[in-house]
Design an enzyme around this catalytic site. Structure first.
Site, short mmCIF file in Angstrom:
data_model
loop_
_atom_site.label_atom_id
_atom_site.label_comp_id
_atom_site.label_asym_id
_atom_site.label_seq_id
_atom_site.Cartn_x
_atom_site.Cartn_y
_atom_site.Cartn_z
N ARG A 1 -15.78 4.33 11.96
CA ARG A 1 -15.39 3.80 13.28
C ARG A 1 -16.56 3.80 14.25
NH1 ARG A 1 -11.53 4.92 10.35
NH2 ARG A 1 -9.44 4.00 10.61
N TYR B 1 5.13 -20.34 13.54
CA TYR B 1 6.38 -19.99 12.83
C TYR B 1 7.54 -20.86 13.30
CZ TYR B 1 3.73 -16.19 10.88
OH TYR B 1 2.77 -15.48 10.20
N HIS C 1 -15.09 -8.17 2.07
CA HIS C 1 -13.62 -8.25 2.16
C HIS C 1 -13.13 -9.45 1.36
CE1 HIS C 1 -9.80 -7.15 4.06
NE2 HIS C 1 -9.55 -8.44 3.95
N ALA C 2 -12.20 -9.20 0.43
CA ALA C 2 -11.78 -10.26 -0.50
C ALA C 2 -11.12 -11.42 0.24
CB ALA C 2 -10.80 -9.68 -1.51
N HIS D 1 -3.24 -11.27 -5.40
CA HIS D 1 -3.01 -11.75 -4.03
C HIS D 1 -3.89 -12.97 -3.75
CE1 HIS D 1 -2.03 -11.47 0.27
NE2 HIS D 1 -3.25 -11.97 0.41
N GLU D 2 -5.18 -12.84 -4.08
CA GLU D 2 -6.11 -13.95 -3.81
C GLU D 2 -5.81 -15.15 -4.71
OE1 GLU D 2 -7.47 -11.55 -0.97
OE2 GLU D 2 -7.68 -13.71 -1.21
N HIS E 1 -3.23 -17.39 -3.33
CA HIS E 1 -3.72 -18.40 -2.38
C HIS E 1 -4.29 -19.60 -3.15
CE1 HIS E 1 -3.15 -16.06 1.20
NE2 HIS E 1 -3.96 -15.11 0.82
N GLU F 1 0.83 -15.72 2.09
CA GLU F 1 0.49 -14.32 1.73
C GLU F 1 1.41 -13.76 0.65
OE1 GLU F 1 -2.55 -14.77 4.28
OE2 GLU F 1 -2.19 -13.40 2.62
N TRP G 1 -3.74 1.03 21.17
CA TRP G 1 -3.79 1.03 19.70
C TRP G 1 -3.13 2.30 19.16
CZ3 TRP G 1 -4.39 -1.77 15.51
CH2 TRP G 1 -4.81 -1.18 14.30
N ARG H 1 0.17 3.03 16.86
CA ARG H 1 -0.02 3.69 15.56
C ARG H 1 0.86 4.94 15.49
NH1 ARG H 1 -3.35 2.45 11.12
NH2 ARG H 1 -5.22 3.66 11.51
N HIS I 1 -9.66 -7.65 10.09
CA HIS I 1 -8.99 -8.81 10.68
C HIS I 1 -9.19 -8.92 12.18
CE1 HIS I 1 -7.29 -8.22 6.77
NE2 HIS I 1 -6.71 -9.38 6.80
N ARG J 1 1.54 -12.30 9.57
CA ARG J 1 1.81 -13.00 8.31
C ARG J 1 2.02 -12.03 7.15
NH1 ARG J 1 -3.73 -16.27 7.84
NH2 ARG J 1 -2.88 -16.99 9.81
N TYR J 2 1.31 -10.88 7.19
CA TYR J 2 1.44 -9.91 6.09
C TYR J 2 2.74 -9.12 6.20
CZ TYR J 2 -3.52 -11.00 5.59
OH TYR J 2 -4.71 -11.68 5.44
C1 LIG Z 1 -7.58 -8.83 0.89
C2 LIG Z 1 -6.88 -9.83 1.78
N1 LIG Z 1 -7.86 -10.82 2.25
C3 LIG Z 1 -7.34 -11.89 3.10
C4 LIG Z 1 -6.18 -12.61 2.40
O1 LIG Z 1 -6.29 -12.92 1.21
O2 LIG Z 1 -5.17 -12.81 3.07
C5 LIG Z 1 -8.50 -12.86 3.45
C6 LIG Z 1 -9.22 -12.35 4.69
C7 LIG Z 1 -8.41 -12.87 5.82
C8 LIG Z 1 -7.74 -14.16 5.31
N2 LIG Z 1 -8.00 -14.17 3.88
C9 LIG Z 1 -7.97 -15.25 3.04
O3 LIG Z 1 -8.32 -15.18 1.90
C10 LIG Z 1 -7.45 -16.58 3.56
N3 LIG Z 1 -8.49 -17.58 3.42
C11 LIG Z 1 -6.24 -16.97 2.73
C12 LIG Z 1 -5.60 -18.23 3.30
O4 LIG Z 1 -5.07 -18.12 4.44
O5 LIG Z 1 -5.63 -19.27 2.65
C13 LIG Z 1 -6.27 -9.12 2.97
O6 LIG Z 1 -6.89 -9.02 4.00
N4 LIG Z 1 -5.07 -8.50 2.83
C14 LIG Z 1 -4.21 -8.54 1.66
C15 LIG Z 1 -3.10 -7.57 1.97
C16 LIG Z 1 -3.14 -7.26 3.43
C17 LIG Z 1 -4.51 -7.68 3.93
C18 LIG Z 1 -5.42 -6.46 4.19
O7 LIG Z 1 -6.23 -6.16 3.32
O8 LIG Z 1 -5.27 -5.84 5.28
ZN LIG Z 2 -3.83 -13.33 1.75
#
Ligand SMILES: C[C@H](N[C@H](C(=O)O)[C@@H]1CCCN1C(=O)[C@@H](N)CC(=O)O)C(=O)N1CCC[C@H]1C(=O)O
Ligand SMILES: [Zn+2]
Length: 619
Positions: free
Chosen positions: A161, A199, A326-327, A356-357, A360, A384, A458, A462, A486, A495-496
Site C-alpha cells: 500500500r 445496466y 494483472h490478467a 475467467h479470461e 471473455h 464476467e 473506504w 470494508r 481496478h 459487474r463482478y
Molecule cells: C483477473 C480479472 N481481470 C479483468 C477481467 O478479466 O475482468 C481484466 C482487468 C479489468 C478488465 N479485464 C478484462 O480482461 C476486460 N478486458 C474483459 C472485458 O471486459 O472484455 C479480474 O480483474 N477479476 C476477475 C475476478 C474479479 C476481478 C479481480 O481480480 O478483482
Molecule cells: Zn473479467
C-alpha cells in the site's frame, strides 16, 4: 422539433440510416483496432514511448466517436426511425461518454493521468525484511497465499500500500475531476451515473441492495467460521473485540477471496480439492493450463481460440521488461485477433483465472460478426460470468478426476462439505467486496466522498460490509483503494458482484440443459453440446438486445436472482450453522484502526485542548 428547417433535413429513412451504420462500423472498428494495438504494446512493454502512442491513439479514437456521433445527430432524426435495431445502434453510438469532453487538452490529460497511474501500479516493487524485493505477481501474491507468519504478512500488506496507494492519491483526485467533467459533457451527472446506465435499469441500485441483503446471512456464517479458525491459529490477541478479521490474514492482498487459506480452514482431512500441488507434480505449464480451458469450451461445441491467439497472447511474465501483469482479455475489433495477457503461475487459482479470461475470449468469438457497437456483454455482468460458469464445472472433484488432477472423487458428506467450503471461499467471500468497490467509487464520483476522506470512507465500507479491519492504523496519507488494480485502471467493479450471482443462475440452467440431475454443486456440464448451444446462443446476442431478454433466453426469467446461489450452498449453510452454534455471528460496524484519523485534524485538536487547559491553569 423546434427548428423546422433542421427537422426537414434530418432523415428518418431506414436505408439511409443503415448505410450510415455500415460506414460507422467500418470507421470506428479501425480506430479501435489502432488504439487496442497501442494499448497492448504498452501493457506488454511499459515504456514512456509506448505510453505516449497509446494516449495519442486513445485521443484519435475519441475524436472519431465525437465526429460520428455529431454526424448521426445532425443528419438523422434517429429516435423516429421505424426500426428498433437501427434506433438501438444510434442510441449507443451517440452516447460517447468522456469522448464528448469539450476541452480536448483536458481529455488528453485524462488519458495521461490514467496511463501514469497504470505505470505506477504495475511497476511497483516492495523490499521486505527478508532482503528480497517482490513485485505483486508472482512474489507478493505467493507470499500472501502461503505465509502463515503474522508479521511477514503484515509487512507485505503495508508495504504494498505504501508503494501503490500512497503514490496514486494526488493523481486519482485529479483523475476524478477530469472524468466527471468528461461525463458531464456527455450528458451524465457524474461518472457513476454513466457507469450505472449500462445496466439499463431504473431500479439497479435498489436491486443490488436487495440481492446483497438476501446473501448476507450466508456471508456472516462463513465469516464467523473463518474467524474462529484464524483465532485458533494466530491467537486471540490479534483479533479486535469488535469481531473483525485483520485484513492481511485471508490469503489475498485485498481480502477479496479466501480460497488460498483453504488448507488451514479445511473441515475434514481428506484429499484436498485445491489441486495446485498435483499440477506442479504433473509439471503443468501455462500453455497446458490454457489448452485445458480451450478444450473445455470446445467440448461444449463452442469455439476454439484461433491460431493467432496462441501466436500473440502473453501467457507468462517476460523477464526482460516491465508489463501489466494483472490478467486481462483483449478484443482487437478486427474479427480475427483476440488475446490474453497473464503472468500465469502454476496454481489452481490461476487455472480458474484462465477460465475467467477465456470466457471473455469466447464472448468475443461468439459476437465477432455483430456490428462493433454491439460487441459487448448483454450487460457487463454477463461478460464476467461466462468463464466463471465453466470454472464451476471444472473445479468439481468429478471433473478434476476426469482430467487426472484428483485420484478419488468419492461422494461423501465430508467430501461435499470440503468442496463447498472451498467454493464459498471464492464465491461467497467475494460478495461484499464485489459490492463495496463501486459503493466507494460512486460516492467519490458524486462528490459525497472527497479527497480528505477517501480512506476513511473506504475502511468504513470494508468494516461494515466485509467485517475486516486494517491490521494497523490508517490515515488520509494512505490511499488503500489505490492498492487494488481496478481503481488506477478505472475498470468498473459492480459487474463482478452481478456476475457472481448470474453465474449460479446460468450454472443451474446449463446443468438442467445438460440433464445433470444431482445436487447443483456436483454438476459438470463438460461435453454437453446442448448446454453449449444454449450458452452460445446467448453470447451471440452481444449487447444487441436488452440484457433481460438475454437472461430470459438462458434461465427463463428476466430477474437477477440469488436463489440458485443459495441452493448451491444449502448443504454448507446448514453445516456452518452447526459449527457456529456458540459463535457470536457478525461484528460492530465501526472497527478499530478503521476510523482513519486525519493526522493534521488530530494534532490540531490535541493542540487546541492543551492550550485551553493551560489557559485555565494560568487564570
Ligand atoms: C483477473 C480479472 N481481470 C479483468 C477481467 O478479466 O475482468 C481484466 C482487468 C479489468 C478488465 N479485464 C478484462 O480482461 C476486460 N478486458 C474483459 C472485458 O471486459 O472484455 C479480474 O480483474 N477479476 C476477475 C475476478 C474479479 C476481478 C479481480 O481480480 O478483482
Ligand atoms: Zn473479467
Amino acid at each position: 422539433c423546434s427548428n423546422i428547417s433542421l427537422c426537414w433535413t434530418k432523415s428518418t429513412d431506414i436505408s439511409r440510416a443503415k448505410k450510415f451504420l455500415r460506414e460507422y462500423d467500418q470507421q470506428i472498428s479501425s480506430v479501435y483496432t489502432a488504439f487496442v494495438t497501442a494499448a497492448w504494446n504498452f501493457n506488454t512493454n511499459i515504456t514512456e514511448h509506448n505510453r505516449r502512442i497509446m494516449v495519442n491513439r486513445e485521443l484519435a479514437s475519441s475524436m472519431k466517436e465525437k465526429e460520428l456521433a455529431h454526424r448521426a445527430n445532425a443528419e438523422f432524426d434517429w429516435q423516429r426511425v421505424r426500426d428498433n435495431d437501427v434506433v438501438r445502434q444510434f442510441k449507443f453510438l451517440t452516447d460517447i461518454g468522456t469522448a464528448a469532453m469539450k476541452n480536448e487538452t483536458k481529455l488528453k490529460r485524462l488519458s495521461d493521468v490514467k496511463s501514469e497511474m497504470s505505470s505506477i501500479y504495475s511497476s511497483a516493487k516492495v523490499c521486505l525484511s527478508d532482503n528480497q524485493c517482490y513485485s505483486l505477481e508472482p512474489g507478493l501474491t505467493r507470499l500472501l497465499s502461503k505465509s502463515r507468519d503474522y508479521e511477514m504478512l503484515l509487512e507485505a500488506w503495508v508495504k504494498w500500500r505504501d508503494a501503490t496507494g500512497r503514490h496514486l492519491k494526488p493523481l486519482y483526485s485529479e483523475f476524478v475531476e477530469l472524468i466527471n467533467e468528461g461525463f458531464r459533457d456527455g450528458g451524465y451527472n457524474d461518472a457513476g451515473d454513466a457507469w450505472r446506465s449500462t445496466y439499463e435499469s431504473e431500479t439497479f441500485e435498489e436491486d443490488l441492495e436487495r440481492l446483497f441483503t438476501q446473501l448476507k446471512p450466508l456471508y456472516y456464517q462463513l465469516h464467523a467460521y473463518v474467524r474462529r479458525k484464524l483465532i485458533n491459529i494466530y491467537g486471540e490477541k490479534y483479533f479486535p473485540s469488535s469481531g473483525h478479521i485483520p485484513a492481511h490474514l485471508l490469503g489475498n492482498m485485498w481480502s477479496q477471496t479466501w480460497n488460498r487459506i483453504f488448507d488451514i480452514l479445511k473441515p475434514y482431512d481428506i484429499e484436498s480439492v485445491d489441486v495446485t500441488a498435483t499440477m506442479k507434480q504433473q509439471k503443468y505449464t501455462p500453455l497446458k493450463m490454457f489448452k485445458v480451458s480451450d478444450e473445455f469450451f470446445e467440448s461444449l461445441g463452442l469455439e476454439k481460440v484461433p491460431q493467432s491467439f496462441w501466436d500473440h497472447s502473453m501467457i507468462e511474465k517476460p523477464k526482460d521488461r516491465e508489463v501489466v501483469c494483472h490478467a486481462s482479455a483483449w478484443n482487437f475489433y478486427n474479427n480475427k485477433d483476440f488475446r490474453i495477457k497473464q503472468c500465469t503461475d502454476t496454481t489452481m487459482q490461476d487455472l480458474v483465472t484462465i477460465h475467467h479470461e477465456m470466457g471473455h475470449i469466447q464472448y468475443y468469438l461468439q459476437y465477432r460478426n455483430l456490428p462493433t457497437i454491439y460487441q459487448n456483454g448483454a450487460n457487463p455482468g454477463f461478460h464476467e460470468a461466462v468463464g466463471d460458469v465453466l470454472a464451476l464445472s471444472v473445479s468439481t472433484p468429478k471433473h478434476l478426476k476426469k482430467i487426472k488432477l484428483l485420484k478419488t472423487a468419492e461422494r461423501s458428506k465430508e467430501a461435499d462439505i470440503n468442496f463447498l467450503l472451498s467454493q464459498s471461499l471464492s464465491s461467497v467471500a467475494f460478495l461484499p467486496f464485489g459490492y463495496l468497490m463501486d459503493q466507494w467509487r460512486w460516492s467519490v464520483f458524486s462528490g459525497e466522498t472527497t479527497p480528505d476522506n477517501y480512506n476513511k470512507k473506504w475502511w468504513d465500507l470494508r468494516c461494515k460490509y466485509q467485517g475486516i479491519s486494517p491490521p494497523v492504523k490508517r490515515t488520509e496519507e494512505d490511499f488503500d483503494p489505490g492498492a487494488k488494480y481496478h481503481i488506477p485502471a478505472n475498470t468498473p467493479y459492480i459487474r463482478y458482484f452481478v456476475s457472481h450471482i448470474l453465474m449460479f443462475q446460468f450454472h443451474k440452467a446449463l446443468c438442467k440443459e445438460a440433464n445433470e440431475t444431482g445436487p447443483l454443486h456436483t454438476c459438470d456440464i463438460y461435453q454437453s453440446k446442448r448446454a453449449g448451444k444454449l450458452l452460445g446462443d446467448v453470447l451471440k446476442l452481444g449487447s444487441s438486445k436488452p440484457w433481460k431478454n438475454a437472461l430470459e433466453l438462458i434461465v427463463g426469467s428476466r430477474e437477477i436472482d440469488a436463489k440458485p446461489l443459495m441452493e448451491y450452498f444449502k448443504p454448507l449453510i446448514d453445516w456452518l450453522k452447526e459449527q457456529n452454534s456458540n459463535e457470536t455471528i457478525g461484528w460492530n460496524e465501526i472497527c478499530p484502526n478503521c476510523a482513519t484519523i486525519n493526522s493534521s485534524v488530530f494534532l490540531s485538536s490535541i493542540f487546541a485542548f492543551l492550550s485551553f487547559f493551560i489557559s485555565l491553569l494560568l487564570c
